[in-house]
Enzyme design. Structure first.
Site, PDB file in Angstrom:
ATOM      1  N   ARG A  71       0.847  -1.186   0.000  1.00  0.00           N
ATOM      2  CA  ARG A  71       0.000   0.000   0.000  1.00  0.00           C
ATOM      3  C   ARG A  71       0.888   1.243   0.000  1.00  0.00           C
ATOM      4  NH1 ARG A  71      -3.233  -3.165  -1.286  1.00  0.00           N
ATOM      5  NH2 ARG A  71      -5.300  -3.613  -0.399  1.00  0.00           N
ATOM      6  N   GLU A 106      -3.305   6.949  -5.498  1.00  0.00           N
ATOM      7  CA  GLU A 106      -3.177   5.731  -6.298  1.00  0.00           C
ATOM      8  C   GLU A 106      -2.539   6.021  -7.658  1.00  0.00           C
ATOM      9  OE1 GLU A 106      -3.857   1.620  -7.421  1.00  0.00           O
ATOM     10  OE2 GLU A 106      -3.830   2.645  -5.485  1.00  0.00           O
ATOM     11  N   HIS A 132       0.059  -0.450 -10.206  1.00  0.00           N
ATOM     12  CA  HIS A 132      -0.653  -1.407  -9.359  1.00  0.00           C
ATOM     13  C   HIS A 132      -1.019  -2.672 -10.153  1.00  0.00           C
ATOM     14  CE1 HIS A 132      -3.522  -1.682  -5.620  1.00  0.00           C
ATOM     15  NE2 HIS A 132      -2.795  -2.776  -5.802  1.00  0.00           N
TER      16      HIS A 132
END
Length: 338
Positions: free
Chosen positions: A249, A277, A296
């Site tokens: 994370r 993100e 990601h």
């Protein structure tokens, strides 16, 4: 074959349905569950979705599924289980689900495999100094001068790799790295020295791990107590030329401090998750030669989604046969999950 076929409703972003369920997987799902494999509930408000929800015993969810909150549960009198064909259920399963006794399963174990494989690949490539060699080779467009001398520190023999978090992914990374000639360290406040020894690693404090590791790989959950656990001070403890890998994370790292360290060229980084993100377009991390930045993708991607679908279908088959879920998630598990 299952004893019965429980009524099941697909809930996810509609455009993802074909990515999760190919033809073979959809056929297998129909063998164990009663459902319309083409109908997907993007929310529970429309009349068709509401009618399907009223009949559903199982929700088969995926990315983009609406939260199963008190309003959804009030419209789902027959609902007994949520089977999530992905990892975290924190944004999906609400307190109302736990209070009603809804049984929850997650495909997190299936999703952990590609993350662990990606991490191991990055550990080995980082110690081999692939980023630097690629950049230099691209620059000189010929054999780099004295490269054996200047990269005499490169390689994976007797390097030290620090694992932060004995999560499911962290443990899989440890397992996959065990055959290599590496010293493996672990920081996890929930794992004792003896337990770490049984995993084949040496338990150390986080400061020590940062100080002596050639590669630091993060596998801790995003919790208030883990926010910026790798802060400016701990980044400063890392050896010159060490590599930070984050596939967990973005909130685990002080992003501004990390950007400054990387811009100085002192550290290397493999970054698959950031906070926010998606980084702003002017972030230096996109262009730094000592940074491998990916959007990601360490988790399930492409055909790896079918592994999560198969895991979810296996769970529905177990439920239909009257067996407990193999990958059940309990309310008390959430505090230690990503």
């Amino acid at each position: 074959m299952p004893v019965r076929r429980p009524r099941t409703l697909l809930a996810m972003a509609p455009e993802l349905r074909s990515r999760l369920l190919d033809d073979a997987t959809a056929r297998r799902l129909c063998e164990v569950a009663e459902l319309d494999p083409e109908f997907v509930a993007a929310d529970f408000a429309g009349p068709d979705a509401a009618a399907a929800l009223a009949e559903a015993e199982i929700l088969l969810t995926f990315w983009g599924a609406p939260a199963v909150d008190a309003r959804a549960l009030a419209a789902a009198p027959r609902l007994k289980a949520v089977v999530h064909a992905a990892g975290s259920v924190k944004q999906l399963v609400t307190d109302a689900c736990w209070d009603r006794g809804i049984v929850v399963s997650s495909a997190a174990p299936a999703n952990s495999l590609p993350v662990a494989e990606y991490t191991v690949a990055m550990v080995l490539l980082s110690n081999k100094r692939v980023l630097q060699l690629r950049e230099e080779y691209r620059s000189v467009r010929g054999r780099p001068h004295d490269w054996h001398l200047r990269y005499g520190h490169a390689g994976n023999y007797r390097r030290t790799v620090g694992i932060v978090g004995a999560s499911r992914i962290g443990r899989r990374v440890i397992e996959l790295l065990r055959p290599y000639d590496l010293e493996l360290l672990l920081y996890d406040p929930y794992v004792s020295v003896d337990q770490a020894g049984r995993l084949g690693v040496r338990a150390v404090a986080l400061d020590e791990l940062c100080r002596i590791s050639d590669v630091v790989s993060l596998h801790a959950p995003a919790l208030p107590e883990t926010r910026s656990m790798v802060d400016r001070r701990r980044l400063g403890l890392m050896r010159d030329g060490a590599t930070l890998i984050n596939t967990a994370r973005g909130s685990l790292v002080d992003g501004a401090a990390l950007t400054e360290e990387l811009a100085s060229g002192r550290l290397q980084a493999v970054i698959d998750v950031t906070e926010p993100e998606v980084l702003p377009a002017d972030s230096p991390l996109y262009d730094l030669p000592n940074v491998l930045l990916t959007p990601h993708i360490a988790g399930s991607l492409g055909n790896e989604l079918h592994r999560m679908a198969d895991s979810a279908i296996d769970e529905i088959a177990r439920y239909a046969a009257g067996l407990p879920f193999a990958h059940r998630v309990r309310r008390e598990d959430l505090d230690r999950m990503a």
